[in-house]
Design a protein around this motif. Sequence first.
Motif, PDB file in Angstrom:
ATOM      1  N   HIS A   1       0.804  -1.334   0.093  1.00 28.18           N
ATOM      2  CA  HIS A   1       0.038   0.055   0.178  1.00 28.18           C
ATOM      3  C   HIS A   1       0.865   1.303   0.069  1.00 28.18           C
ATOM      4  CE1 HIS A   1      -3.628  -2.563   0.598  1.00 28.18           C
ATOM      5  NE2 HIS A   1      -2.921  -2.941   1.690  1.00 28.18           N
ATOM      6  N   GLU A   2       1.971   1.175   0.573  1.00 33.66           N
ATOM      7  CA  GLU A   2       2.808   2.354   0.711  1.00 33.66           C
ATOM      8  C   GLU A   2       3.362   2.843  -0.736  1.00 33.66           C
ATOM      9  OE1 GLU A   2       6.688   4.082   3.377  1.00 33.66           O
ATOM     10  OE2 GLU A   2       5.806   2.092   3.728  1.00 33.66           O
ATOM     11  N   VAL A   3       4.004   1.805  -1.372  1.00 31.72           N
ATOM     12  CA  VAL A   3       4.387   2.163  -2.922  1.00 31.72           C
ATOM     13  C   VAL A   3       2.963   2.537  -3.707  1.00 31.72           C
ATOM     14  CG1 VAL A   3       4.941   1.094  -4.934  1.00 31.72           C
ATOM     15  CG2 VAL A   3       6.066   0.445  -2.674  1.00 31.72           C
ATOM     16  N   ILE A   4       1.881   2.190  -3.666  1.00 32.11           N
ATOM     17  CA  ILE A   4       0.727   2.664  -4.296  1.00 32.11           C
ATOM     18  C   ILE A   4       0.514   4.090  -3.954  1.00 32.11           C
ATOM     19  CG2 ILE A   4      -1.589   2.211  -4.923  1.00 32.11           C
ATOM     20  CD1 ILE A   4      -0.931  -0.959  -4.410  1.00 32.11           C
ATOM     21  N   ARG A   5       0.262   4.217  -2.644  1.00 31.02           N
ATOM     22  CA  ARG A   5      -0.007   5.734  -2.160  1.00 31.02           C
ATOM     23  C   ARG A   5       0.959   6.696  -2.716  1.00 31.02           C
ATOM     24  NH1 ARG A   5      -1.625   3.071   2.623  1.00 31.02           N
ATOM     25  NH2 ARG A   5       0.486   3.479   3.675  1.00 31.02           N
ATOM     26  N   ASP A   6       2.231   6.340  -2.826  1.00 29.46           N
ATOM     27  CA  ASP A   6       3.235   7.185  -3.360  1.00 29.46           C
ATOM     28  C   ASP A   6       3.087   7.391  -5.021  1.00 29.46           C
ATOM     29  OD1 ASP A   6       4.551   7.144  -1.039  1.00 29.46           O
ATOM     30  OD2 ASP A   6       6.380   5.754  -1.538  1.00 29.46           O
ATOM     31  N   GLN A   7       2.447   6.576  -5.695  1.00 31.03           N
ATOM     32  CA  GLN A   7       2.307   6.659  -6.857  1.00 31.03           C
ATOM     33  C   GLN A   7       1.218   7.860  -7.240  1.00 31.03           C
ATOM     34  OE1 GLN A   7       4.099   5.442  -9.392  1.00 31.03           O
ATOM     35  NE2 GLN A   7       5.337   4.347  -8.124  1.00 31.03           N
ATOM     36  N   LEU A   8       0.145   7.682  -6.126  1.00 29.53           N
ATOM     37  CA  LEU A   8      -0.812   8.768  -6.568  1.00 29.53           C
ATOM     38  C   LEU A   8      -0.702  10.303  -6.597  1.00 29.53           C
ATOM     39  CD1 LEU A   8      -3.243   7.099  -3.762  1.00 29.53           C
ATOM     40  CD2 LEU A   8      -3.565   7.075  -6.296  1.00 29.53           C
ATOM     41  N   ARG A   9       0.490  10.819  -6.177  1.00 28.05           N
ATOM     42  CA  ARG A   9       1.014  12.153  -6.326  1.00 28.05           C
ATOM     43  C   ARG A   9       1.015  12.574  -7.738  1.00 28.05           C
ATOM     44  NH1 ARG A   9       4.196  10.758  -1.843  1.00 28.05           N
ATOM     45  NH2 ARG A   9       6.155  11.142  -3.231  1.00 28.05           N
ATOM     46  N   HIS A  10       1.529  11.554  -8.593  1.00 25.14           N
ATOM     47  CA  HIS A  10       1.844  11.944  -9.829  1.00 25.14           C
ATOM     48  C   HIS A  10       0.758  11.429 -10.893  1.00 25.14           C
ATOM     49  CE1 HIS A  10       5.814  12.041  -8.012  1.00 25.14           C
ATOM     50  NE2 HIS A  10       5.761  10.725  -7.686  1.00 25.14           N
ATOM     51  N   LEU A  11      -0.386  11.184 -10.359  1.00 25.05           N
ATOM     52  CA  LEU A  11      -1.453  10.743 -11.416  1.00 25.05           C
ATOM     53  C   LEU A  11      -2.724  11.876 -11.299  1.00 25.05           C
ATOM     54  CD1 LEU A  11      -1.732   6.772 -10.209  1.00 25.05           C
ATOM     55  CD2 LEU A  11      -0.688   7.828 -12.440  1.00 25.05           C
ATOM     56  N   ASP A  12      -3.222  11.740 -12.773  1.00 26.39           N
ATOM     57  CA  ASP A  12      -4.500  12.595 -12.803  1.00 26.39           C
ATOM     58  C   ASP A  12      -5.580  11.585 -13.235  1.00 26.39           C
ATOM     59  OD1 ASP A  12      -4.243  12.119 -15.559  1.00 26.39           O
ATOM     60  OD2 ASP A  12      -3.137  14.012 -15.932  1.00 26.39           O
ATOM     61  N   GLY A  13      -6.788  12.243 -13.977  1.00 26.19           N
ATOM     62  CA  GLY A  13      -7.899  11.528 -14.070  1.00 26.19           C
ATOM     63  C   GLY A  13      -7.911  11.014 -15.400  1.00 26.19           C
ATOM     64  N   SER A  14      -6.686  11.046 -16.180  1.00 26.26           N
ATOM     65  CA  SER A  14      -6.555  10.629 -17.526  1.00 26.26           C
ATOM     66  C   SER A  14      -7.029   8.772 -17.673  1.00 26.26           C
ATOM     67  CB  SER A  14      -5.197  11.012 -18.247  1.00 26.26           C
ATOM     68  OG  SER A  14      -4.919  12.139 -18.099  1.00 26.26           O
ATOM     69  N   PRO A  15      -7.390   8.529 -18.939  1.00 22.55           N
ATOM     70  CA  PRO A  15      -7.369   7.267 -18.968  1.00 22.55           C
ATOM     71  C   PRO A  15      -6.173   6.573 -19.244  1.00 22.55           C
ATOM     72  CG  PRO A  15      -8.454   8.238 -20.955  1.00 22.55           C
ATOM     73  CD  PRO A  15      -8.140   9.480 -19.698  1.00 22.55           C
ATOM     74  N   GLY A  16      -5.990   5.359 -19.144  1.00 21.22           N
ATOM     75  CA  GLY A  16      -4.661   4.862 -19.285  1.00 21.22           C
ATOM     76  C   GLY A  16      -4.379   3.264 -18.903  1.00 21.22           C
ATOM     77  N   VAL A  17      -3.196   2.907 -18.698  1.00 21.91           N
ATOM     78  CA  VAL A  17      -2.965   1.672 -18.375  1.00 21.91           C
ATOM     79  C   VAL A  17      -1.984   1.530 -17.307  1.00 21.91           C
ATOM     80  CG1 VAL A  17      -1.879  -0.723 -19.285  1.00 21.91           C
ATOM     81  CG2 VAL A  17      -3.626   0.534 -20.728  1.00 21.91           C
ATOM     82  N   TYR A  18      -1.823   0.615 -16.446  1.00 23.03           N
ATOM     83  CA  TYR A  18      -1.141   0.614 -15.243  1.00 23.03           C
ATOM     84  C   TYR A  18      -0.518  -0.689 -15.033  1.00 23.03           C
ATOM     85  CZ  TYR A  18      -5.103  -1.228 -12.754  1.00 23.03           C
ATOM     86  OH  TYR A  18      -6.319  -2.119 -12.387  1.00 23.03           O
ATOM     87  N   ARG A  19       0.750  -0.790 -14.719  1.00 26.11           N
ATOM     88  CA  ARG A  19       1.599  -2.236 -14.298  1.00 26.11           C
ATOM     89  C   ARG A  19       1.979  -2.274 -13.050  1.00 26.11           C
ATOM     90  NH1 ARG A  19       5.330  -2.534 -19.945  1.00 26.11           N
ATOM     91  NH2 ARG A  19       4.652  -0.265 -20.146  1.00 26.11           N
ATOM     92  N   MET A  20       1.737  -3.297 -12.263  1.00 24.26           N
ATOM     93  CA  MET A  20       2.316  -3.561 -11.160  1.00 24.26           C
ATOM     94  C   MET A  20       3.277  -4.436 -11.057  1.00 24.26           C
ATOM     95  SD  MET A  20      -1.474  -4.022  -9.243  1.00 24.26           S
ATOM     96  CE  MET A  20      -1.128  -2.976  -7.776  1.00 24.26           C
ATOM     97  N   LEU A  21       4.429  -4.061 -10.608  1.00 21.24           N
ATOM     98  CA  LEU A  21       5.651  -4.879 -10.733  1.00 21.24           C
ATOM     99  C   LEU A  21       6.341  -5.287  -9.198  1.00 21.24           C
ATOM    100  CD1 LEU A  21       5.727  -2.611 -13.085  1.00 21.24           C
ATOM    101  CD2 LEU A  21       7.809  -3.696 -13.579  1.00 21.24           C
ATOM    102  N   ASP A  22       7.053  -6.497  -9.321  1.00 21.10           N
ATOM    103  CA  ASP A  22       7.344  -7.110  -7.834  1.00 21.10           C
ATOM    104  C   ASP A  22       8.863  -6.439  -7.761  1.00 21.10           C
ATOM    105  OD1 ASP A  22       9.103  -8.585  -9.473  1.00 21.10           O
ATOM    106  OD2 ASP A  22       8.131 -10.260  -8.986  1.00 21.10           O
ATOM    107  N   GLY A  23       9.327  -6.824  -6.777  1.00 24.03           N
ATOM    108  CA  GLY A  23      10.915  -6.306  -6.422  1.00 24.03           C
ATOM    109  C   GLY A  23      11.706  -6.703  -7.283  1.00 24.03           C
ATOM    110  N   GLU A  24      11.737  -7.570  -8.410  1.00 21.26           N
ATOM    111  CA  GLU A  24      12.522  -7.891  -9.373  1.00 21.26           C
ATOM    112  C   GLU A  24      12.183  -7.371 -10.919  1.00 21.26           C
ATOM    113  OE1 GLU A  24      13.799 -12.084  -9.489  1.00 21.26           O
ATOM    114  OE2 GLU A  24      13.659 -12.222  -7.264  1.00 21.26           O
TER     115      GLU A  24
END
Length: 614
Positions: A5-28
């Motif tokens: 959750h901490e990583v995901i919360r950090d990403q919210l600061r850089h996002l807006d309401g645009s449509p798009g695609v997101y990828r979630m990645l692990d430590g490697e």
Amino acid sequence: MKTGHEVIRDQLRHLDGSPGVYRMLDGESRVLYVGKARNLKARVSSYARPTGHSPRIARMISETASMMFLTTSTETEALLLEQNLIKQLKPKFNVLLRDDKSFPNILVAKDHAFPQIKKHRGAKKEKGAYYGPFASAGAVNRTLNQLQKVFLLRNCTDATFETRSRPCLLYQIKRCSAPCVGHISEAEYGALVGDAERFLQGRSTKVQEQLAEQMQEASEAMEFERAAALRDRIRAMTAVQTTQGINPRSTPEADVIALHMEGGQACVQVFFIRAGQNWGNRDYYPRLGGAESPAEVLQAFVGQFYSTKEPPRLVLLSDDIEDREVMEALLSEAAGRKVEVNVPQRGEKAELVAGALRNARESLARKMSESAAQSKLLKGLAEAFDLAAPPRRIEIYDNSHIQGTNAVGGMVVMGPDGWMKSQYRKYNIKGEELVPGDDFGMMKEVLSRRFKRLLKEDPDRQSETWPDLLLIDGGAGQVSAVGEIMAELGVEDVPFIGVAKGVDRDHGKEEFHRPGQRVMALRHNDPVLYFVQRMRDEAHRFAIGTHRAKRAKSMVANPLDEVAGVGATRKRALLAHFGSAKAVSRAALADLKAVEGVSEGLAQKIYDFFHEKG
């Protein structure tokens, strides 16, 4: 390293309401999940909540160490990009369509005065009319078989057609009108082609009425033989319609897609309705990430299924999907016409979906039963040969040749769900230094090519293409050869077993060879022995079939095929003029120039080709 959750919360600061695609990645930096959103900030913020997630989503969030984003202009673009990335990256937590083969069509070729009717798979490059898709090659073959009886169209190649001097067997059994020897005029044959196309377009009733009228006229004119032939054609047409089963009256074109989920597994059944006829069905077993909803599974399936296939005008679903309007827009854009996605509630369309759903339920029940038996066999295999765990991918290898000629290697694959036929591979033996008939050298070449490619494409062994066990057809010598090549490649943790015939090469007395261990055997009635025999026999069947196909091709190969600039039309002209490829090879340059369609430059090429060779 921060995750969850901490990583995901950090990403919210850089996002807006645009449509798009997101990828979630692990430590490697391995992709865990690919998703699309109408509003990226809103969608990602839903993952930032500490509670309220399904076990699957919670596990995915906990493994997330970073995210990647790509904004798009529209939600439709985001959906298209999402499906392409899923297909390319095969993320761990996405629903994946595992079987993505193309479907065959019927082609009425139009590049000849007497069109040929045949099965076609792949890109539609040949000139002619395409009808399909059909669910399988078997469905196409059954339809072609009946169409031959009804319309008497040829299925021979143009080269065969041009060289016939008398009718073939198909004419004798009343499945061809023998246009090759002039038993039917071009106009009469064209009328048969038109009738066949009307039938494939769904206008079979009109064709049957015309045939019935012709039969009546022939009968009244006392032409009883012709009347009997027309009667047989009407019966054959009725047989086609009977074997198709469901023939909907009010749904001329649709794909019927139904999903049944049970016990953490899913089956998707697809029926193809074209020209008001049922052209077969196929079942799919998508890989689930765990605890997905029917809407989520169908959404993923439809997107991936049509990423390489042209959608029909109507797609009928058993369950509604998220953003149905977006999916319709995407499919319409891909097809270049309007495509409707519907979840029918009543009437004939609902009956079609109910039938597909019943098939999905029955297919999944059969598969689960087979999987339970397969799981037991894999567990027994692991116990019999002291494997660390039941293998999830077994690769079985065999070679085939005749005194070293047309040598091929074959690889078949067995997994928890049975044969993985899309993973079968054939290897043309290329080693120039190999002594003809050197089975050890052939096996070394096949294994070397197989594992060099694996090491290049997936050195970290993240995909499902790395085997847990190799079965080799052969004894101590083959096992020693395999051990050498595996050691050279540095792949020493994949176990392999040589399966050799026992005393008097008796089926049932197989001996098993393993590196550094004594030869062993299994009890005569052990189910694991039958399982190994079945795998070995399938590899043998596949290798022999590949060898026979290669040998047959080499036996009928025409040297004209190797001459640059000589295509099908010019080859026909040369064969018609000289009678054979041998006669072409002996022809003088002046004679080659005299052939219609052969330029002076091409004549020189053909002359040089044969005279340089001989």
